[in-house]
Design a protein around this motif. Structure first.
Motif, PDB file in Angstrom:
ATOM      1  N   SER A  30       5.744   4.426   0.276  1.00 31.38           N
ATOM      2  CA  SER A  30       4.534   5.196  -0.006  1.00 31.38           C
ATOM      3  C   SER A  30       3.396   4.795   0.931  1.00 31.38           C
ATOM      4  N   GLY A  31       3.214   3.508   1.130  1.00 30.62           N
ATOM      5  CA  GLY A  31       2.173   3.032   2.047  1.00 30.62           C
ATOM      6  C   GLY A  31       2.426   3.473   3.479  1.00 30.62           C
ATOM      7  N   LEU A  32       3.673   3.382   3.907  1.00 29.76           N
ATOM      8  CA  LEU A  32       4.016   3.776   5.272  1.00 29.76           C
ATOM      9  C   LEU A  32       3.804   5.273   5.491  1.00 29.76           C
ATOM     10  N   SER A  84      12.783  12.471  -5.102  1.00 29.05           N
ATOM     11  CA  SER A  84      13.952  12.669  -5.962  1.00 29.05           C
ATOM     12  C   SER A  84      15.214  12.158  -5.280  1.00 29.05           C
ATOM     13  N   PHE A  85      15.353  12.474  -3.994  1.00 28.56           N
ATOM     14  CA  PHE A  85      16.522  12.002  -3.248  1.00 28.56           C
ATOM     15  C   PHE A  85      16.556  10.477  -3.215  1.00 28.56           C
ATOM     16  N   MET A  86      15.422   9.863  -2.872  1.00 31.72           N
ATOM     17  CA  MET A  86      15.398   8.392  -2.801  1.00 31.72           C
ATOM     18  C   MET A  86      15.712   7.778  -4.157  1.00 31.72           C
ATOM     19  N   TRP A 103      11.357  -0.931  -2.743  1.00 30.42           N
ATOM     20  CA  TRP A 103      11.089  -0.067  -1.588  1.00 30.42           C
ATOM     21  C   TRP A 103      10.057   1.028  -1.788  1.00 30.42           C
ATOM     22  N   PHE A 104       9.835   1.498  -3.023  1.00 31.52           N
ATOM     23  CA  PHE A 104       8.949   2.650  -3.208  1.00 31.52           C
ATOM     24  C   PHE A 104       7.513   2.383  -2.755  1.00 31.52           C
TER      25      PHE A 104
END
Length: 137
Positions: A114-116, A95-97, A109-110
């Motif tokens: 998520s992968g990282l 939510s913050f991102m 970026w999402f």
């Protein structure tokens, strides 16, 4: 003996739902910054007090079957809370991102984020296993 793990797992979704409802209410009343601080401090308090209680009960458990059973219930409740809290943290951070990135930035970026986080979780789990063995936990 039947494992308590599947039984405990049945409570994670309802508790997660209640935590998210609670967070939503705090978010509406206090705004995003105070909601994040309030829920983080509240959850840290629950985790800290539970750890202190378990540490206090641990030396007394061996000779007392009733106390051993009570400790197992505390550990089970702590497991359910911890797993539910992970879902709350995840929702809060996504939510913050989402609130600070534009739609174009989000699409960029999402997926890497998520992968990282998945890779980091796997590496952390391996590290915890090795550290537990080194420290005799």
């Amino acid at each position: 003996s039947v494992s308590a793990y599947p039984f405990a797992m049945t409570f994670i979704s309802p508790v997660s739902f209640m935590l998210l409802l609670f967070y939503g209410g705090v978010l509406n009343r206090r705004g995003p910054c105070l909601a994040l601080k309030t829920t983080t401090m509240g959850c840290a308090t629950v985790l800290g007090l539970s750890a202190a209680l378990i540490a206090r009960l641990d030396p007394l458990v061996d000779g007392n079957a009733r106390l051993a059973a009570a400790t197992r219930y505390v550990v089970g409740a702590l497991f359910v809370f911890r797993e539910s809290y992970v879902q709350l943290i995840t929702s809060q951070h996504w939510s913050f991102m989402s609130s600070v990135l534009t739609p174009n930035q989000s699409s960029t970026w999402f997926a890497p984020i998520s992968g990282l986080t998945s890779i980091t979780s796997a590496l952390s789990a391996m590290g915890v296993g090795k550290l537990s063995g080194m420290w005799g936990l």
